[in-house]
Design a protein around this motif. Structure first.
Motif, mmCIF file in Angstrom:
data_model
loop_
_atom_site.group_PDB
_atom_site.id
_atom_site.type_symbol
_atom_site.label_atom_id
_atom_site.label_comp_id
_atom_site.label_asym_id
_atom_site.label_seq_id
_atom_site.Cartn_x
_atom_site.Cartn_y
_atom_site.Cartn_z
ATOM 1 N N VAL A 206 0.798 -1.268 0.112
ATOM 2 C CA VAL A 206 0.012 -0.010 -0.052
ATOM 3 C C VAL A 206 0.851 1.334 -0.047
ATOM 4 C CG1 VAL A 206 -1.741 1.277 1.419
ATOM 5 C CG2 VAL A 206 -1.999 -1.103 1.088
ATOM 6 N N ALA A 207 1.939 1.130 1.007
ATOM 7 C CA ALA A 207 2.951 2.296 0.846
ATOM 8 C C ALA A 207 3.429 2.689 -0.464
ATOM 9 C CB ALA A 207 3.796 2.030 1.925
ATOM 10 N N SER A 267 -1.561 -4.090 18.294
ATOM 11 C CA SER A 267 -2.635 -4.374 17.500
ATOM 12 C C SER A 267 -2.384 -4.090 16.057
ATOM 13 C CB SER A 267 -3.654 -3.336 18.013
ATOM 14 O OG SER A 267 -3.424 -1.950 17.733
ATOM 15 N N VAL A 268 -3.232 -4.393 15.008
ATOM 16 C CA VAL A 268 -3.016 -4.031 13.896
ATOM 17 C C VAL A 268 -2.710 -2.594 13.553
ATOM 18 C CG1 VAL A 268 -4.295 -4.199 11.556
ATOM 19 C CG2 VAL A 268 -4.616 -6.334 12.953
ATOM 20 N N LEU A 269 -3.933 -1.985 14.137
ATOM 21 C CA LEU A 269 -3.813 -0.435 14.139
ATOM 22 C C LEU A 269 -2.522 0.256 14.645
ATOM 23 C CD1 LEU A 269 -7.473 0.907 14.348
ATOM 24 C CD2 LEU A 269 -6.020 0.134 12.184
ATOM 25 N N GLN A 270 -2.094 -0.240 15.829
ATOM 26 C CA GLN A 270 -0.821 0.188 16.414
ATOM 27 C C GLN A 270 0.418 -0.282 15.397
ATOM 28 O OE1 GLN A 270 -0.876 -2.124 19.916
ATOM 29 N NE2 GLN A 270 -1.055 -0.346 21.153
ATOM 30 N N LEU A 271 0.289 -1.180 14.774
ATOM 31 C CA LEU A 271 1.450 -1.575 13.553
ATOM 32 C C LEU A 271 1.405 -0.576 12.372
ATOM 33 C CD1 LEU A 271 3.869 -3.247 12.708
ATOM 34 C CD2 LEU A 271 2.175 -4.790 11.768
ATOM 35 N N VAL A 272 0.181 -0.205 12.173
ATOM 36 C CA VAL A 272 -0.081 0.743 10.912
ATOM 37 C C VAL A 272 0.175 2.176 11.490
ATOM 38 C CG1 VAL A 272 -1.723 2.015 9.788
ATOM 39 C CG2 VAL A 272 -1.958 -0.801 10.051
ATOM 40 N N SER A 273 0.094 2.570 12.481
ATOM 41 C CA SER A 273 0.426 3.705 13.123
ATOM 42 C C SER A 273 1.805 3.953 13.092
ATOM 43 C CB SER A 273 -0.287 3.879 14.501
ATOM 44 O OG SER A 273 0.265 5.385 15.084
ATOM 45 N N THR A 274 2.572 2.583 13.611
ATOM 46 C CA THR A 274 4.222 2.898 13.785
ATOM 47 C C THR A 274 4.733 2.964 12.539
ATOM 48 O OG1 THR A 274 3.952 1.450 15.829
ATOM 49 C CG2 THR A 274 6.024 1.731 14.872
ATOM 50 N N PHE A 275 4.407 2.061 11.551
ATOM 51 C CA PHE A 275 4.647 2.329 10.296
ATOM 52 C C PHE A 275 4.633 3.650 9.624
ATOM 53 C CE2 PHE A 275 4.559 1.873 5.452
ATOM 54 C CZ PHE A 275 5.702 1.052 5.251
ATOM 55 N N LYS A 277 4.600 6.572 11.207
ATOM 56 C CA LYS A 277 5.212 7.297 11.986
ATOM 57 C C LYS A 277 6.731 7.189 11.135
ATOM 58 C CE LYS A 277 7.209 8.285 16.464
ATOM 59 N NZ LYS A 277 6.939 7.820 18.025
ATOM 60 N N VAL A 278 7.288 5.986 11.279
ATOM 61 C CA VAL A 278 8.445 5.497 11.028
ATOM 62 C C VAL A 278 8.881 5.957 9.560
ATOM 63 C CG1 VAL A 278 10.260 3.831 10.491
ATOM 64 C CG2 VAL A 278 8.957 3.992 12.692
ATOM 65 N N THR A 279 7.811 5.899 8.726
ATOM 66 C CA THR A 279 8.213 5.849 7.240
ATOM 67 C C THR A 279 7.747 7.287 6.503
ATOM 68 O OG1 THR A 279 6.152 4.877 6.593
ATOM 69 C CG2 THR A 279 8.146 3.543 6.915
ATOM 70 N N GLY A 280 6.727 8.069 7.380
ATOM 71 C CA GLY A 280 6.160 9.038 6.644
ATOM 72 C C GLY A 280 5.026 8.928 5.624
ATOM 73 N N LYS A 281 4.899 7.568 5.537
ATOM 74 C CA LYS A 281 3.691 7.185 4.529
ATOM 75 C C LYS A 281 2.509 7.028 5.208
ATOM 76 C CE LYS A 281 5.005 6.224 0.846
ATOM 77 N NZ LYS A 281 5.353 7.061 -0.494
ATOM 78 N N SER A 282 1.564 7.423 4.410
ATOM 79 C CA SER A 282 -0.098 6.949 4.839
ATOM 80 C C SER A 282 -0.412 5.717 4.277
ATOM 81 C CB SER A 282 -0.725 8.301 4.545
ATOM 82 O OG SER A 282 -2.253 8.157 4.686
ATOM 83 N N ILE A 283 -1.179 4.991 5.460
ATOM 84 C CA ILE A 283 -1.840 3.863 4.891
ATOM 85 C C ILE A 283 -3.032 3.653 5.083
ATOM 86 C CG2 ILE A 283 -1.500 1.269 5.507
ATOM 87 C CD1 ILE A 283 1.104 2.665 4.532
ATOM 88 N N TRP A 325 10.285 -1.488 5.168
ATOM 89 C CA TRP A 325 10.011 -0.561 4.269
ATOM 90 C C TRP A 325 11.071 -0.205 3.275
ATOM 91 C CZ3 TRP A 325 7.186 1.748 0.870
ATOM 92 C CH2 TRP A 325 7.489 3.037 0.363
ATOM 93 N N ARG A 326 12.330 -0.400 3.788
ATOM 94 C CA ARG A 326 13.620 -0.201 3.114
ATOM 95 C C ARG A 326 13.642 -1.438 1.967
ATOM 96 N NH1 ARG A 326 17.089 -1.266 6.656
ATOM 97 N NH2 ARG A 326 17.291 1.045 7.503
ATOM 98 N N TRP A 327 13.246 -2.608 2.493
ATOM 99 C CA TRP A 327 13.252 -3.657 1.563
ATOM 100 C C TRP A 327 12.215 -3.393 0.370
ATOM 101 C CZ3 TRP A 327 14.286 -7.496 -1.462
ATOM 102 C CH2 TRP A 327 12.959 -8.604 -2.077
ATOM 103 N N GLN A 328 11.185 -3.112 0.754
ATOM 104 C CA GLN A 328 10.019 -2.865 -0.296
ATOM 105 C C GLN A 328 10.355 -1.787 -1.385
ATOM 106 O OE1 GLN A 328 6.578 -4.802 -0.152
ATOM 107 N NE2 GLN A 328 7.367 -4.224 -2.361
ATOM 108 N N LYS A 329 10.858 -0.440 -0.609
ATOM 109 C CA LYS A 329 11.277 0.652 -1.473
ATOM 110 C C LYS A 329 12.224 0.412 -2.232
ATOM 111 C CE LYS A 329 13.208 3.972 0.887
ATOM 112 N NZ LYS A 329 13.728 4.974 1.711
ATOM 113 N N ASN A 330 13.192 -0.249 -1.928
ATOM 114 C CA ASN A 330 14.552 -0.777 -2.727
ATOM 115 C C ASN A 330 14.028 -1.830 -3.877
ATOM 116 O OD1 ASN A 330 15.935 0.900 -1.607
ATOM 117 N ND2 ASN A 330 16.938 -0.589 -0.359
ATOM 118 N N ASN A 331 12.962 -2.715 -3.668
ATOM 119 C CA ASN A 331 12.472 -3.887 -4.545
ATOM 120 C C ASN A 331 10.799 -3.919 -4.525
ATOM 121 O OD1 ASN A 331 15.163 -5.416 -4.473
ATOM 122 N ND2 ASN A 331 14.945 -4.621 -2.337
#
Length: 348
Positions: A206-207, A267-275, A277-283, A325-331
């Motif tokens: 999604v990111a 939780s799922v939403l906690q993981l989404v929120s952390t992602f 925050k770390v990446t600056g990408k909206s999910i 995210w580094r993996w997905q962004k690079n690949n």
């Protein structure tokens, strides 16, 4: 030591192989590439600077295993090969019992034939089913709720019974919780071949814009925000647990079971929120109906592995999100951007 790693080209297997090599071991990979890609071998060699022996074959074929065990002086086996989708297991249970149970029986029979008596088996927290309480210790009741989990439990039961007749074996059953993340190099990571079954690769797709939104299955669980809570563990921490389990087998027979998890639930939403925050990408996400068999809360009591293996998960949820995210962004298309077959031998 010479370590045979079944499923060594997969998401978890590739990270395990890197940790084994960095610990001074030599790995021989057998993988039928049903859920992996040849390019991962090249990436592993780039990371380690080592040439890796990789054989495209299926562990259910006794003649292939005979060739491997005759050709290499195998000391131990780490067994990760198997089918792993809950949904697919419901649709095709024969495939799962054939691959996961029959394949293990064939492998163990061959190991005994060639006097290889150390085995680390990739099990799963799904064997606990709906837990009575959390954190979940290894002594918790086993009551899995889907064919995938039942095949893991069936293998555990088989290995428990097998070792009663072969007490000279040393077996470690590793019950994984929810591995996410990727190697810090960004060269290897989780690469689902179709619609992801796991949460993190769906988030990262999604990111990147490959998918429009994330489906969140249920918001009415008895949890902090109504979404399911899981024990997410960095795949590198998980991989290191295999090396430590292998080290624990030296001059020690018997069967031991270890949870590999952090002991924390998110939780799922906690993981989404952390992602985010770390990446600056909206999910963006949508709440949809629960999936059959999903449990509200599941997280590990990892104290046995902490004490007996001297192992502990070190990486944070932020680390997991950042590395995924580094993996997905690079690949963005996974390993399918490159097809290099030069380093892989084939056995038939």
């Amino acid at each position: 030591m010479n370590i045979l790693v079944t499923g060594g080209a997969g998401y978890i297997g590739s990270h395990v192989c890197i940790e084994l090599i960095e610990a001074g071991h030599n790995v021989i990979i057998i993988d039928n590439l049903s859920n992996s890609n040849r390019e991962v071998i090249n990436r592993m060699q780039m990371i380690t600077g080592k040439t890796i022996t990789s054989l495209v074959a299926d562990i259910r074929h006794a003649e292939v295993l005979d060739v491997i065990f005759r050709s290499f002086l195998i000391d131990s086996v780490i067994h990760l090969a198997g089918c792993k989708s809950v949904n697919e297991s419901i649709e095709d249970p024969i495939k799962y019992y054939t691959n996961n149970l029959s394949g293990t029986i064939q492998l163990v029979e061959t190991m005994d034939k060639y006097n290889v008596h150390q085995l680390v088996f990739s099990s799963s927290a799904t064997v606990y089913g709906v837990p009575e309480h959390c954190p979940i210790p290894e002594t918790a009741p086993l009551n899995t709720v889907n064919p995938y989990g039942r095949t893991k439990l069936a293998v555990e039961c088989f290995l428990n019974e097998f070792i009663q007749s072969k007490p000279y074996f040393s077996i470690a059953l590793l019950r994984y919780f929810n591995p996410i993340g990727a190697h810090e190099s960004g060269l290897i990571g989780e690469d689902p071949q179709a619609v992801p079954n796991n949460l993190m690769p769906y988030i990262t797709q999604v990111a990147t814009g490959l998918r429009s939104h994330l489906n969140v299955f249920g918001d009415d669980f008895a949890t902090i925000d109504g979404t399911g809570v899981r024990d997410y563990i960095h795949v590198v921490d998980l991989a290191k647990g295999h090396v430590m389990a292998l080290d624990s087998m030296v001059e020690k027979n018997g069967l031991n079971v270890y949870n590999l998890g952090t002991g924390n639930g998110y939780s799922v939403l906690q993981l989404v929120s952390t992602f985010e925050k770390v990446t600056g990408k909206s999910i963006p996400f949508k709440i949809v109906n629960r999936r059959e068999g999903d449990v509200a809360i599941c997280y590990a009591d990892p104290s046995k592995a902490n004490s007996y293996l001297q192992w502990e998960a070190e990486r944070s949820l932020e680390d997991m999100c950042r590395d995924a995210w580094r993996w997905q962004k690079n690949n963005p298309y996974g390993y399918r951007t490159i097809e290099n077959e030069s380093m892989v031998s084939e056995l038939y």
